[in-house]
Design an enzyme around this catalytic site. Structure first.
Site, PDB file in Angstrom:
ATOM      1  N   ARG A 296      -8.131  21.883  41.984  1.00  0.00           N
ATOM      2  CA  ARG A 296      -7.273  22.024  42.638  1.00  0.00           C
ATOM      3  C   ARG A 296      -6.085  20.650  42.847  1.00  0.00           C
ATOM      4  O   ARG A 296      -5.331  21.055  43.110  1.00  0.00           O
ATOM      5  CB  ARG A 296      -7.588  21.956  44.272  1.00  0.00           C
ATOM      6  CG  ARG A 296      -9.074  23.138  44.375  1.00  0.00           C
ATOM      7  CD  ARG A 296      -8.737  24.384  44.429  1.00  0.00           C
ATOM      8  NE  ARG A 296      -8.028  25.068  42.447  1.00  0.00           N
ATOM      9  CZ  ARG A 296      -8.622  25.270  41.773  1.00  0.00           C
ATOM     10  NH1 ARG A 296      -9.942  25.042  41.626  1.00  0.00           N
ATOM     11  NH2 ARG A 296      -8.191  25.354  40.231  1.00  0.00           N
TER      12      ARG A 296
ATOM     13  N   HIS B 273      -6.960  23.781  58.347  1.00  0.00           N
ATOM     14  CA  HIS B 273      -8.111  23.236  57.097  1.00  0.00           C
ATOM     15  C   HIS B 273      -8.567  21.541  55.973  1.00  0.00           C
ATOM     16  O   HIS B 273      -8.882  22.385  55.097  1.00  0.00           O
ATOM     17  CB  HIS B 273      -8.161  24.369  56.503  1.00  0.00           C
ATOM     18  CG  HIS B 273      -8.412  25.984  57.128  1.00  0.00           C
ATOM     19  ND1 HIS B 273      -8.341  26.832  56.411  1.00  0.00           N
ATOM     20  CD2 HIS B 273      -8.674  25.816  58.279  1.00  0.00           C
ATOM     21  CE1 HIS B 273      -8.617  27.915  57.492  1.00  0.00           C
ATOM     22  NE2 HIS B 273      -8.755  27.077  58.891  1.00  0.00           N
TER      23      HIS B 273
ATOM     24  N   THR C 129      -0.774  35.868  54.794  1.00  0.00           N
ATOM     25  CA  THR C 129      -2.905  34.877  55.335  1.00  0.00           C
ATOM     26  C   THR C 129      -3.659  36.809  55.343  1.00  0.00           C
ATOM     27  O   THR C 129      -2.814  37.289  56.157  1.00  0.00           O
ATOM     28  CB  THR C 129      -3.000  34.161  56.489  1.00  0.00           C
ATOM     29  OG1 THR C 129      -4.347  34.384  56.907  1.00  0.00           O
ATOM     30  CG2 THR C 129      -2.386  34.453  57.527  1.00  0.00           C
ATOM     31  N   SER C 130      -4.606  36.612  55.134  1.00  0.00           N
ATOM     32  CA  SER C 130      -5.458  37.805  55.159  1.00  0.00           C
ATOM     33  C   SER C 130      -6.138  38.022  56.337  1.00  0.00           C
ATOM     34  O   SER C 130      -6.844  39.066  56.854  1.00  0.00           O
ATOM     35  CB  SER C 130      -7.036  37.426  54.368  1.00  0.00           C
ATOM     36  OG  SER C 130      -7.033  36.840  53.924  1.00  0.00           O
TER      37      SER C 130
ATOM     38  N   VAL D  88      -4.495  23.619  51.714  1.00  0.00           N
ATOM     39  CA  VAL D  88      -4.226  22.199  52.146  1.00  0.00           C
ATOM     40  C   VAL D  88      -3.180  21.754  51.119  1.00  0.00           C
ATOM     41  O   VAL D  88      -3.078  20.194  51.372  1.00  0.00           O
ATOM     42  CB  VAL D  88      -5.552  22.027  51.356  1.00  0.00           C
ATOM     43  CG1 VAL D  88      -6.766  22.087  52.443  1.00  0.00           C
ATOM     44  CG2 VAL D  88      -6.051  22.595  50.652  1.00  0.00           C
ATOM     45  N   ASP D  89      -2.060  22.443  50.649  1.00  0.00           N
ATOM     46  CA  ASP D  89      -1.344  21.577  49.527  1.00  0.00           C
ATOM     47  C   ASP D  89      -0.580  21.473  50.834  1.00  0.00           C
ATOM     48  O   ASP D  89      -0.469  21.609  52.239  1.00  0.00           O
ATOM     49  CB  ASP D  89      -0.520  23.112  48.997  1.00  0.00           C
ATOM     50  CG  ASP D  89       0.124  24.596  49.194  1.00  0.00           C
ATOM     51  OD1 ASP D  89       0.525  23.376  49.834  1.00  0.00           O
ATOM     52  OD2 ASP D  89      -0.358  24.991  49.382  1.00  0.00           O
TER      53      ASP D  89
ATOM     54  N   TYR E 136     -12.877  20.430  43.806  1.00  0.00           N
ATOM     55  CA  TYR E 136     -10.824  19.811  44.187  1.00  0.00           C
ATOM     56  C   TYR E 136     -10.754  19.295  43.446  1.00  0.00           C
ATOM     57  O   TYR E 136      -9.593  19.346  43.704  1.00  0.00           O
ATOM     58  CB  TYR E 136     -11.508  19.582  45.234  1.00  0.00           C
ATOM     59  CG  TYR E 136     -11.937  20.078  46.322  1.00  0.00           C
ATOM     60  CD1 TYR E 136     -11.304  21.074  47.370  1.00  0.00           C
ATOM     61  CD2 TYR E 136     -13.748  20.004  46.721  1.00  0.00           C
ATOM     62  CE1 TYR E 136     -10.828  21.588  48.134  1.00  0.00           C
ATOM     63  CE2 TYR E 136     -13.795  22.026  47.862  1.00  0.00           C
ATOM     64  CZ  TYR E 136     -12.670  22.061  48.336  1.00  0.00           C
ATOM     65  OH  TYR E 136     -12.870  22.990  49.406  1.00  0.00           O
TER      66      TYR E 136
HETATM   67  P1  NAD Z   1      -6.273  34.205  51.418  1.00  0.00           P
HETATM   68  O1  NAD Z   1      -6.651  33.922  50.157  1.00  0.00           O
HETATM   69  O2  NAD Z   1      -7.446  34.897  52.114  1.00  0.00           O
HETATM   70  O3  NAD Z   1      -5.175  35.983  51.970  1.00  0.00           O
HETATM   71  C1  NAD Z   1      -4.182  34.994  50.847  1.00  0.00           C
HETATM   72  C2  NAD Z   1      -3.064  36.797  51.787  1.00  0.00           C
HETATM   73  O4  NAD Z   1      -1.369  36.398  51.354  1.00  0.00           O
HETATM   74  C3  NAD Z   1      -4.116  37.540  51.570  1.00  0.00           C
HETATM   75  O5  NAD Z   1      -3.433  38.610  52.593  1.00  0.00           O
HETATM   76  C4  NAD Z   1      -2.279  38.276  50.099  1.00  0.00           C
HETATM   77  O6  NAD Z   1      -2.208  39.769  50.569  1.00  0.00           O
HETATM   78  C5  NAD Z   1      -1.372  37.625  50.586  1.00  0.00           C
HETATM   79  N1  NAD Z   1      -0.311  37.086  49.643  1.00  0.00           N
HETATM   80  C6  NAD Z   1      -0.539  37.471  48.425  1.00  0.00           C
HETATM   81  N2  NAD Z   1       0.603  36.662  47.816  1.00  0.00           N
HETATM   82  C7  NAD Z   1       0.901  37.180  48.507  1.00  0.00           C
HETATM   83  C8  NAD Z   1       2.886  36.773  48.313  1.00  0.00           C
HETATM   84  N3  NAD Z   1       3.382  36.924  47.193  1.00  0.00           N
HETATM   85  N4  NAD Z   1       2.910  36.491  49.375  1.00  0.00           N
HETATM   86  C9  NAD Z   1       2.787  37.343  51.013  1.00  0.00           C
HETATM   87  N5  NAD Z   1       1.959  37.189  51.047  1.00  0.00           N
HETATM   88  C10 NAD Z   1       0.513  37.009  50.081  1.00  0.00           C
HETATM   89  O7  NAD Z   1      -5.749  32.836  52.389  1.00  0.00           O
HETATM   90  P2  NAD Z   1      -5.938  32.711  53.478  1.00  0.00           P
HETATM   91  O8  NAD Z   1      -5.719  34.265  55.255  1.00  0.00           O
HETATM   92  O9  NAD Z   1      -4.374  31.778  53.729  1.00  0.00           O
HETATM   93  O10 NAD Z   1      -7.445  32.011  53.920  1.00  0.00           O
HETATM   94  C11 NAD Z   1      -8.096  31.809  53.147  1.00  0.00           C
HETATM   95  C12 NAD Z   1      -9.066  30.606  52.794  1.00  0.00           C
HETATM   96  O11 NAD Z   1      -8.391  29.801  51.720  1.00  0.00           O
HETATM   97  C13 NAD Z   1      -7.342  29.094  53.980  1.00  0.00           C
HETATM   98  O12 NAD Z   1      -8.840  28.775  54.234  1.00  0.00           O
HETATM   99  C14 NAD Z   1      -6.701  28.537  52.627  1.00  0.00           C
HETATM  100  O13 NAD Z   1      -7.586  26.763  53.563  1.00  0.00           O
HETATM  101  C15 NAD Z   1      -8.283  28.168  51.638  1.00  0.00           C
HETATM  102  N6  NAD Z   1      -6.608  28.437  50.581  1.00  0.00           N
HETATM  103  C16 NAD Z   1      -5.145  27.391  50.361  1.00  0.00           C
HETATM  104  C17 NAD Z   1      -4.725  27.551  49.190  1.00  0.00           C
HETATM  105  C18 NAD Z   1      -3.769  26.970  49.428  1.00  0.00           C
HETATM  106  O14 NAD Z   1      -3.204  25.396  50.024  1.00  0.00           O
HETATM  107  N7  NAD Z   1      -2.706  26.826  49.161  1.00  0.00           N
HETATM  108  C19 NAD Z   1      -4.920  28.414  48.266  1.00  0.00           C
HETATM  109  C20 NAD Z   1      -6.233  28.936  47.922  1.00  0.00           C
HETATM  110  C21 NAD Z   1      -6.956  28.773  49.587  1.00  0.00           C
END
Ligand code: NAD
Length: 229
Positions: A56, A104, A170-171, A88-89, A53
């Protein structure tokens, strides 16, 4: 004004340079989630979790909001906009969004491992020996896999009032966040912005934009504003 609820995931921050999670083969920056994002991982190896973290947090502090975060701020001039993010950003806040609910947790906060009450702003590295005023070790203010999601009831309440829902990057596999979309009224229009259309749920009133967030979201925002005027 109509109510728009925006549900965002890691994909909206991808073009700001913050890696998504599932796009890299189920590993998060090279780690299994059970090792770095679960209570068991924390008890097994606190240093690994803190190091993870800390990196991150440093990534987030270096990143800037992109055109998708910024377009959502413009949208709020024409609609009541609530953002519910799994991220979380703090890129929504730094872009200027006002109503942001973090499902989250937040990487720029820490809390005592002894309880949820003591939450502190935190921008530097967090180390073993950093304690709250009661002497308990601090941990990242993150909802780990296997932990309750305290904001889910608030999120459901917000989604149930939506006239329009926009789901970005989101996935749709992490529950209970992924189930939120099914709380929207049946009459609500749903827009889904994701370059991977395999993640799209089957729903009525669904409009899919197979686009990256930084190009797709500004396009969608312009369209919604024009339809409104
Ligand atoms: P995920 O990584 O599971 O899914 C990411 C999704 O984003 C995918 O469906 C992908 O196709 C799509 N994607 C990729 N590039 C893209 C773009 N340029 N524009 C639009 N869509 C795009 O992420 P999630 O569904 O948020 O869930 C995963 C968990 O991981 C969450 O709990 C989250 O808290 C955590 N997480 C957070 C961050 C952050 O805070 N930025 C980063 C990574 C993971």
């Amino acid at each position: 004004m109509k109510n728009i609820v925006v549900l965002t995931g890691a994909g909206i921050s991808a073009e700001s340079g913050i890696n998504t999670f599932r796009d890299s083969g189920g590993l998060w920056e090279g780690h299994r989630v059970e090792d770095v994002a679960s209570p068991e991982g924390w008890h097994r190896n606190k240093q690994l979790v803190l190091d993870f973290y800390n990196l991150r947090r440093a990534d987030v502090l270096k990143a800037q909001p992109n055109a998708a975060h910024i377009a959502l701020v413009e949208l709020a001039q024409y609609f009541n906009v609530d953002v519910i993010t799994q991220n979380v950003d703090d890129l929504h806040e730094r872009a200027g969004s006002k109503n942001v609910l973090h499902l989250h947790g937040e990487i720029l906060k820490v809390r005592s491992q002894a309880g949820k009450q003591q939450v502190y702003e935190w921008r530097k590295d967090l180390n073993i020996g950093d304690t709250c005023e009661l002497g308990s070790q601090l941990r990242p203010h993150i909802v780990w896999f296997g932990e309750a999601v305290p904001e889910i009831a608030n999120a459901i309440r917000i989604v149930r009032k939506a006239d329009i829902c926009i789901v970005i990057g989101t996935s749709m596999v992490v529950y209970p966040a992924a189930g939120l979309i099914h709380e929207a009224p049946r009459t609500a229009s749903i827009y889904f912005v994701n370059p991977d259309v395999n993640a799209v749920p089957q729903m009525p009133n669904l409009h899919v934009m197979a686009e990256k967030a930084a190009s797709g979201v500004p396009m969608l925002v312009n369209q919604l504003i024009q339809d409104q005027c």
